[in-house]
Design a protein around this motif. Sequence first.
Motif, PDB file in Angstrom:
ATOM      1  N   PHE A  14      29.155  73.626  23.429  1.00 47.33           N
ATOM      2  CA  PHE A  14      30.010  72.967  22.552  1.00 47.33           C
ATOM      3  C   PHE A  14      28.798  72.313  21.557  1.00 47.33           C
ATOM      4  N   GLU A  54      31.128  77.269  19.867  1.00 44.29           N
ATOM      5  CA  GLU A  54      30.538  77.763  21.033  1.00 44.29           C
ATOM      6  C   GLU A  54      29.545  78.891  20.652  1.00 44.29           C
ATOM      7  N   PRO A 237      34.498  68.202  32.958  1.00 46.44           N
ATOM      8  CA  PRO A 237      33.408  67.393  32.280  1.00 46.44           C
ATOM      9  C   PRO A 237      33.319  65.948  32.806  1.00 46.44           C
ATOM     10  N   HIS A 239      30.518  62.556  32.159  1.00 48.65           N
ATOM     11  CA  HIS A 239      29.336  61.622  31.476  1.00 48.65           C
ATOM     12  C   HIS A 239      29.271  60.490  32.552  1.00 48.65           C
ATOM     13  N   TYR A 258      34.338  67.062  19.723  1.00 50.49           N
ATOM     14  CA  TYR A 258      34.511  67.768  20.887  1.00 50.49           C
ATOM     15  C   TYR A 258      36.289  68.150  21.019  1.00 50.49           C
ATOM     16  N   GLN A 270      43.879  74.579  27.882  1.00 57.36           N
ATOM     17  CA  GLN A 270      43.026  73.226  27.777  1.00 57.36           C
ATOM     18  C   GLN A 270      43.390  72.388  26.643  1.00 57.36           C
ATOM     19  N   ALA A 288      38.928  64.142  33.183  1.00 59.56           N
ATOM     20  CA  ALA A 288      37.308  64.071  32.792  1.00 59.56           C
ATOM     21  C   ALA A 288      37.073  62.597  33.531  1.00 59.56           C
ATOM     22  N   LEU A 316      30.991  70.339  32.759  1.00 58.12           N
ATOM     23  CA  LEU A 316      31.102  71.118  31.769  1.00 58.12           C
ATOM     24  C   LEU A 316      30.069  70.454  30.783  1.00 58.12           C
ATOM     25  N   HIS A 318      29.101  69.126  27.304  1.00 62.91           N
ATOM     26  CA  HIS A 318      29.801  68.998  26.148  1.00 62.91           C
ATOM     27  C   HIS A 318      29.226  68.166  25.202  1.00 62.91           C
ATOM     28  N   ASN A 319      28.031  67.628  25.214  1.00 61.62           N
ATOM     29  CA  ASN A 319      27.455  67.032  24.044  1.00 61.62           C
ATOM     30  C   ASN A 319      28.265  65.988  23.564  1.00 61.62           C
ATOM     31  N   TRP A 320      28.776  64.879  24.551  1.00 63.23           N
ATOM     32  CA  TRP A 320      29.708  63.808  24.081  1.00 63.23           C
ATOM     33  C   TRP A 320      28.586  62.706  23.815  1.00 63.23           C
ATOM     34  N   THR A 326      22.690  62.274  27.529  1.00 66.14           N
ATOM     35  CA  THR A 326      23.181  63.499  28.261  1.00 66.14           C
ATOM     36  C   THR A 326      22.012  63.985  29.422  1.00 66.14           C
TER      37      THR A 326
END
Length: 385
Positions: A14, A54, A237, A239, A258, A270, A288, A316, A318-320, A326
Amino acid sequence: MAMRLKDGIFLAPFHPLDEDPTLCIQRDLELIEHLDRLGYEEAWVGEHHSGGFEIIASPEVFIAAAAERTKRIRLGTGVVSLPYHNPLTTANRILQLDHQTRGRVIFGVGPGLLPSDAFQMGISPAVTRDRMVEGVEVILRLFAGERVTHRSDWFNLVDATCQLKPYTWPHPEIAVASSITPSGGTLAGKHGFGLLCVAATQANGYDALSINWKIANEVAAANGKVMDPARLRLVGPVHIAPTREEAWANVQHGGRAYAEYFARISRPGQPVDTSGDPIRKMVDEGSAVVGTPDDAIAQIRRLQEKQGDFGVFLQLAHNWADFDKTKKSYELWRRHVSPAINRMNEPRRDSFDWAAGHAPEFIQAAMDAASSTISKHNAAKTQKA
C-alpha cells in the motif's frame, strides 16, 4: 507442546498516491532485506493491476529481485490471480522461481481480490473462483510432468508440458487465499494446500476463521488428505512502539491515506469507516493493533483462542508510520512478541531462577574451594621451606 508460530509479512503493498513509485518499490525490497536480517520466516507479495496504491503487478518479478538480496526468508506470491493467466505460463514462472530461490518460493493462488482488476480484463467476478480451481488443477498436472491437452472457455493447452522439473519435490508449497467465502477452504481441503486467511482479523473474516478451517478439514478427509495447521497463515495489521502514545503518534503519518483508499476501493470483506479516526476504530473492533508488544501478544492469543494452532502470523504491511518507525516496529516484534508467543525464554527464566535460588550454596562452595586451594598452596610452600 503448542505449535511454534512463525513470523512473516503480507506486502500488498500500500503506497499513497503522492510518493514516487520507483522509490516505493525500492523501499519494499529494502524492507524484505531488513526482515531477512531480523529472522522473519516469510514474506508474501501481492498482484494488483488497478487502484493506484497496490503497485506490484507481478509478485514473481519482485520475488526474483528479493531472492537475490536475501539468504533465508521464504517468499510467497500473495497471490497469483489465476484467472488472469494461462496455466502453462504460470506454472513455468513458478518453477523457474523455485530453482532461482533454491526452494524458497511459495505458490499462493487466488481468484483475484480487486473487482476493478477483473473488469479491466473483461472478466466477470462471477467466474473467477471457478477459473481459479480449473487453473490450479491444470497447474498441478503440469508440475507433475504431464503433457496436458485442455480446452477451456478462457485458455487452450495442446500437448503442453513444463520444461523444468520442480526444484522442490514434488512441487513448491501451494497456499490458497481465503477471506470470507468457503471457496478457498474447499479447494485447500481437496488438495491438502495451505490456507492464507487475508482478512483474519477483520470482523467478517474473524467470524469465518473456524468455519472455513472446519470446511477445509472436512473436504480434506473426504479426499484422503490432511490439513496441516502449520500451513495455516493469518494476516492482520500491526504497528508497535515502546509506548502506546508513541505508536499512535507514528501512525498519524499514513493511517488516514490507507483508510481512505480502502473506503474508496471497497475491497471485498475489508470495509473501513473513515469518519472520525478510522485506525482507532479498527483497533477498537480488534481488527488492528496499534500499541506495544504486549498489545500484539494479546492479539495473537485472541486469534489462537478462536482458531487454535496456526503456523504463521503475517503482519499486513501498511505504511501507516514512516519507514524508520515501520522497521523498528518489525524489530520490536522479533525482540519481544515472537519470543513471548513461542515461550522461547522459559528455559532461560528457569535457568536464572535455579541459579539464583541456589546462589548461597553455590557461592559458599566456591568460597570453600578457594579457601582450600589457598591452604594447599601455603602448605606446599611450608614443606619446601
